[in-house]
Design an enzyme around this catalytic site. Structure first.
Site, PDB file in Angstrom:
ATOM      1  N   CYS A 147       0.849  -1.194   0.000  1.00  0.00           N
ATOM      2  CA  CYS A 147       0.000   0.000   0.000  1.00  0.00           C
ATOM      3  C   CYS A 147       0.885   1.245   0.000  1.00  0.00           C
ATOM      4  O   CYS A 147       2.110   1.151   0.085  1.00  0.00           O
ATOM      5  CB  CYS A 147      -0.925   0.011   1.212  1.00  0.00           C
ATOM      6  N   CYS A 164      45.357 -10.692 -11.329  1.00  0.00           N
ATOM      7  CA  CYS A 164      44.376 -10.269 -12.337  1.00  0.00           C
ATOM      8  C   CYS A 164      42.952 -10.418 -11.801  1.00  0.00           C
ATOM      9  O   CYS A 164      42.134  -9.509 -11.909  1.00  0.00           O
ATOM     10  CB  CYS A 164      44.524 -11.108 -13.611  1.00  0.00           C
ATOM     11  N   ASP A 182      18.837 -35.054  12.272  1.00  0.00           N
ATOM     12  CA  ASP A 182      17.404 -35.126  12.513  1.00  0.00           C
ATOM     13  C   ASP A 182      17.026 -36.607  12.423  1.00  0.00           C
ATOM     14  O   ASP A 182      17.703 -37.376  11.744  1.00  0.00           O
ATOM     15  CB  ASP A 182      16.668 -34.304  11.451  1.00  0.00           C
TER      16      ASP A 182
END
Length: 805
Positions: free
Chosen positions: A21, A92, A496
């Site tokens: 908005c 470089c 896990d």
């Protein structure tokens, strides 16, 4: 002063996401205008852009992007990849990074000497590719957009081959012209003088110096014009000095004075030979990425308006139907609409056994179809396909810089000027101090020639190129060089449980209903969980479907993260979840607690079901189990053999977790951890001084993966986990964790060896050159061999073998 301020003024248009908005755009505009160095900021809600006028020296595009992110929005970025020609050493690439970083709008730059590639991150559309190419050209190099179309790749390959052949032809000519100058040196120790007259030496050495060796002059000029020195500067200074002094003696000096034509010619020839060998080795090191690119299918047979036709594979559009005949390579990722077959996915996943695929199942592009005819609906095409993402991951890893490489880059930027100063001091010391101009000249030239930073600049990237390429062959995708370097430091691996150490697809073993109506308990539990993506919910729904139970409407769903949920089914307010949730809601489990604890201690999972409509009363529980992944115990044993500690981190109850951990051999269990707390547990381990690798597969593992020193995501898991992790394991095999750590160890070992080889030549040879004991020809050979030895040593990583294949 005003002119200087005008030079520093920049304008930038940033694409902004997240504005909804006018208040958003107004707030962001106000925030940007408050930043030091911002002259004026204008934010357009309609265009979703922020136009910023700022002073280059006071704030950067990256700073502006961070400010926008901090304000709650985001700047869309893109990576522009350029192929670079003309780089000869680390100086470089470092200089080019600095030049590109100064371009208005550039957020970050990574220039890789080994791959001859520059990756520039910029806001989408903010910096035209042509602008970056012009900047590269002004810095003294050549650049072109990096593209992936087959025809353009072939054109690049032809150009590369032409350039390589031209370099080889010049090298051959240099050898032919140099041999008459060098061979007489072999006979001098025997008192045989076969040296050519000075004029003949001049005629042979001059084309080697200025025509064949022109690339060094060109590189040195461009480097100095860009404000830095590189290898070419050292070669040009040393060989030109030798040629110039010899030419002076030839035309203006007296008879018997020393000539160094053979020295200048041999140095250039040897350096050219070294660069040619280095180029061959670098191309070999990049073979992994070329092999991945070659997996892409050139054509695809599609159905359009009911007609089958062959088109370029890259022209397939999403949802189009592709026909894959027996023995053909799958051109796109997709879902099988018709047919079944065995697919060889070994070139993608490393899994050697063909896998059965049928209607409704997914296929991966670049896998090879067996003996069945398949009709596949394309789901991901082009840059978003699995193979393209793998190639992008490997390319990005090869182009990224390990932390040790950043230190090397800083050293290389000051190396050349320091060497020139040392050479000048050596020359003056021998000439003025010892009165020996000949030794002064030989020593100064030798210092210039031997002290080249080229090998130093190649030490890290070549090892990373080969290491990441080999890892990809075994199904280990390394996102960046830092993850590769950090993995070898790990002393703790945190797993896990569900989907990582276990298969992640639990099944219902039995149901217990307090009132004895097991079918009704299963029906209402499945009804409450229909539509859920949770593995336990899927198992319950699958069990009810298998028994042919009709599901009831569900409403009023309330989630209790990490514990369960509430829902209304058949006018009953149900509470479904863990023992912890039941205790929080005062559901009495007294009569069943002992039996439940016994089941949980054997690794089973219990889902409790209670009715809270009038008062909280237990309806029963469902018993589920999730089998251990094949190879999990072996992987944990291998980690223990390497001296690593293992930890299981899970939200499951401590009894079930302990049972699984005991079966696998895990050292330590941290159970009943809420998803939001997993990252905190990983941080706690790191605060204990541990170097942590976290292995997971789910969305809830993403924060923990990010918190760990290195995150490893199982490829069978979610995209969020794979995006967060530094390393992705393409197959759901815990053994790949061992492979990932192994290739990290091997690669870092090679990096250390390479740095040793790059430095040992200088450590030994520079003192010899300073003392006047090192001939420039020997110095040139040693310098060339240092680069060749570094790249060749990296190639030895190709002998590494993982357990996954």
């Amino acid at each position: 002063m005003n002119e200087r301020r005008a030079d520093m003024a920049c304008s930038l248009v940033l694409p902004v996401d997240g504005m909804t908005c006018a208040a958003c755009s107004t707030r962001l505009e106000r925030v940007l205008n408050k930043q030091p160095g911002v002259s004026e900021a204008r934010v357009s809600l309609a265009g979703n852009t922020a136009s910023v006028d700022y002073e280059k020296g006071e704030i950067t595009a990256s700073d502006l992007a961070r400010v926008i992110a901090k304000a709650g929005f985001s700047v869309r970025s893109e990576v522009i990849d350029l192929d670079i020609n003309g780089m000869t050493c680390a100086a470089c690439s470092t200089r080019l990074e600095k030049v590109l970083s100064k371009v208005s709008g550039v957020e970050s730059v990574a220039v890789n000497l080994a791959t001859e590639r520059a990756s520039i991150t910029v806001p989408v559309g903010a910096v035209p590719t042509e602008t970056l190419i012009d900047v590269v050209k002004k810095a003294g190099f050549e650049a072109r957009p990096r593209v992936s179309a087959k025809a353009q790749r072939e054109a690049q390959a032809r150009e590369e081959q032409r350039r390589t052949q031209a370099e080889l032809n010049k090298l051959r000519l240099a050898v032919v012209l140099t041999l008459p100058l060098a061979l007489p040196m072999l006979f001098m120790p025997f008192g045989v003088d076969l040296m050519l007259p000075s004029l003949w030496q001049f005629l042979l050495a001059t084309p080697v110096q200025f025509w064949i060796g022109w690339r060094f002059y060109d590189g040195a000029f461009k480097s100095l014009r860009g404000g830095a020195g590189n290898m070419d500067v050292l070669v040009v200074l040393g060989t030109t000095a030798a040629w110039a002094l010899s030419s002076w003696v030839t035309f203006f000096g007296g008879a018997g004075e020393a000539l160094y034509f053979e020295g200048s010619a041999m140095v250039i020839t040897l350096v050219l030979f070294g660069k040619w060998m280095e180029g061959r080795a670098k191309r070999n090191a990049a073979s992994a990425i070329h092999a991945l690119m070659d997996l892409r299918s050139d054509t695809a047979r599609v159905e359009r308006d009911g007609i089958a036709m062959d088109i370029p594979a890259e022209s397939v559009i999403q949802n189009e139907v592709v026909i894959i005949r027996p023995g053909e390579r799958v051109p796109v990722d997709g879902r099988i609409l018709e047919g079944e077959s065995q697919l060889d996915e070994s070139l993608i996943t490393g899994e050697p056994i063909p896998v059965a695929r049928g209607e409704g199942e997914l296929v991966t592009g670049a896998s090879v179809n067996g003996d069945g005819l398949l009709k596949v609906q394309a789901t991901t095409v082009g840059a978003e396909s699995t193979l393209s993402r793998i190639i992008r991951l490997v390319e990005d890893a090869q182009a990224s810089k390990a932390p040790v490489q950043r230190l090397v880059d800083r050293i290389s930027t000051i190396f050349v000027p320091v060497v020139v100063v040392i050479s000048l001091v050596v020359f003056l010391g021998w000439w003025l101090g010892a009165g020996d101009p000949e030794t002064a000249f030989v020593a100064a030239v030798s210092v210039l020639v031997i002290a080249c930073p080229c090998a130093l600049g190649l030490a890290t990237p070549t090892a990373i190129m080969v290491g990441t390429g080999m890892a990809a062959r075994y199904g280990v995708l390394i996102k960046d060089a830092e993850a590769l370097e950090q993995a070898h430091r790990a002393d703790t691996v945190v797993f896990d449980k569900t989907g990582t150490l276990t298969r992640g697809t639990p099944g219902v073993e039995t149901c217990f209903a307090v009132d004895g109506d097991v079918e009704n308990l299963l029906r209402i539990a499945a009804s409450a969980q229909q539509g859920s993506e949770h593995p336990l919910a899927k198992a319950v729904v699958a069990e009810s479907n298998e028994k042919g139970l009709a599901l009831l409407p569900v409403s009023g769903f309330t989630n209790h993260p990490g514990r369960g949920f509430g829902a209304t089914v058949d006018e009953m307010k149900l509470l479904i979840g863990s023992r912890r949730l039941m205790e929080e809601r005062d559901v009495a489990l007294t009569d069943w607690a002992e039996q439940a604890a016994l089941l949980e201690s054997t690794g089973h999972t219990l889902v409790w079901i209670a009715d809270t409509t009038a008062s909280s009363r237990l309806l029963g529980y469902i018993l589920l189990s999730d089998g251990v992944r094949a190879g999990a115990a072996e992987a944990v044993a291998d980690l223990h053999c390497k001296g690593l500690d293992t930890v299981m981190l899970t939200g499951d109850n401590r009894y079930g977790a302990a049972s699984i951990a005991s079966a696998i051999g895990i050292d330590r269990v941290i159970a009943e951890v809420l998803p939001g707390d997993k990252a905190a547990e990983v941080e706690r381990l790191r605060n204990e001084g541990k170097h942590v690798i976290m292995v997971g597969d789910g969305i809830n593992d993403a924060p923990a993966l990010a918190a760990a020193g290195v995150g490893m995501a199982m490829g069978s898991g979610t995209d969020v986990a794979m995006h967060t992790a530094g390393i992705t394991l393409m197959r759901g095999e815990p053994g790949l964790v061992v492979d990932a750590i192994s290739i990290s160890h091997a690669t870092y070992h090679k990096i250390r060896q390479n740095l040793f080889w790059a430095l040992i030549y200088n450590v030994i040879a520079i003192p010899l050159a300073v003392s006047g004991l090192l001939n420039p020809v020997i110095a040139g050979a040693a310098m060339a061999m240092s680069s060749v030895s570094v790249v060749s040593n990296s190639l030895l990583l190709k002998r590494w073998r993982g357990k996954g294949k």
